[in-house]
Design a protein around this motif. Sequence first.
Motif: not given
Length: 209
Positions: A19-24, A128-142
């Motif tokens: 769900e976070y992967e489809s966030s704004e 499971l929350a902060l690091e999982a969110g960071s992983l999604v964000f970092s994959q987009a960031g790369t």
Amino acid sequence: MTQQDVERVARHNEQRQREYESSELIRLLTAESTTAETKKAVLTYLQPWSNAFQRMISARVTFESDPELRALALEHQEEEIGHDKILARSRADDRQLVWDPVIEAGASWFVDQFGILPGVQRAVLAHLALEAGSLVFSQAGTKAFPEDEYFDLHDEADVEHLEMGYELLRRRQDWTVDGVVEVLDRAWQVIGVVSDRIAECARRDTVAA
């Protein structure tokens, strides 16, 4: 707890990640139509969150008394120290320091939870929350910032830090699926609000410019 319980938590958390992967914010970073100026503005508003992350992991260490959980918290802190400074170096040509009430309120919620939650739920919040969110964000960031030191570091480290959380659940018996899911759902809501705000501010600033 059983392996099936851990798998239930993992499935639930993976759904939140999708769900976070489809966030704004994630769509803003990965869209080809997003300008370089807007992507750069995302980093401007990411900085206060990254700074606050250092407070979050420090709070976890401060309030943790269980020997196993404290050792895990210290290991996590040692591996995360200085990441806010790496981000600052990545945006060396952007001297702007911003303060935003929504970002600060979201960060304060996490700091507060690290002070009051039971130990295993603290670890769930961190891994499971902060690091999982960071992983999604970092994959987009790369994708948005190829070969950027900050995102390259997180893309690799966040996978390991996420797995730390699941390994802990497999070893411990002092948690329930319902309790963990409740913490995760609240945390993902806060992450979502902060992320939406970062996207909103980045768009607003670059449109205004």
